[in-house]
Design a protein around this motif. Structure first.
Motif, PDB file in Angstrom:
ATOM      1  N   ARG A  82     -64.788 -11.321   0.617  1.00 22.29           N
ATOM      2  CA  ARG A  82     -64.971 -11.847  -0.605  1.00 22.29           C
ATOM      3  C   ARG A  82     -65.370 -13.029  -0.106  1.00 22.29           C
ATOM      4  O   ARG A  82     -66.492 -13.219   0.976  1.00 22.29           O
ATOM      5  N   PHE A  94     -61.851  -7.392  -4.039  1.00 18.65           N
ATOM      6  CA  PHE A  94     -62.520  -7.636  -3.370  1.00 18.65           C
ATOM      7  C   PHE A  94     -63.831  -7.132  -4.514  1.00 18.65           C
ATOM      8  O   PHE A  94     -64.308  -8.270  -5.343  1.00 18.65           O
ATOM      9  N   ALA A  97     -63.284 -10.345  -6.915  1.00 18.19           N
ATOM     10  CA  ALA A  97     -63.779 -11.786  -6.447  1.00 18.19           C
ATOM     11  C   ALA A  97     -65.103 -11.497  -6.660  1.00 18.19           C
ATOM     12  O   ALA A  97     -66.198 -12.868  -6.365  1.00 18.19           O
TER      13      ALA A  97
END
Length: 100
Positions: A82, A94, A97
């Motif tokens: 991230r 992921f 983010a």
């Protein structure tokens, strides 16, 4: 670069389908049914006009990338890194983010 189906434009100017475009380190080509955009930065993005996208980075960028395309280290353990440097446990976390 904006691509919608087979319609591609660069900075608002249309690029004719099937005609290569090269200007200031940016190139647009039409390999088969795909449209590909390559930059002098060493990154190439190809799109089939529907759902499939491929991103290719030159070997010189190995270990020097991050973001949705990963770290380019050939180490699966850091694939979901991230922006804060932590590793996301799942793909959804992921991707979320990196939302802008």
């Amino acid at each position: 670069v904006v691509a919608q189906g087979r319609n591609v434009s660069v900075n608002g100017a249309a690029v004719l389908e099937g005609h290569p475009y090269l200007h200031k380190g940016l190139g647009v080509t039409w390999p088969g049914d795909w449209v590909a955009v390559a930059s002098s930065l060493g990154v190439r993005v190809a799109w089939d006009g529907h759902l499939a996208v491929t991103v290719t980075a030159e070997p010189e960028l190995r270990g020097g990338t991050w973001g949705l395309c990963g770290t380019y280290t050939n180490n699966p353990a850091d694939d979901f890194m991230r922006p804060d440097g932590t590793i996301a446990p799942v793909a959804t976390a992921f991707g979320n983010a990196w939302k802008v």
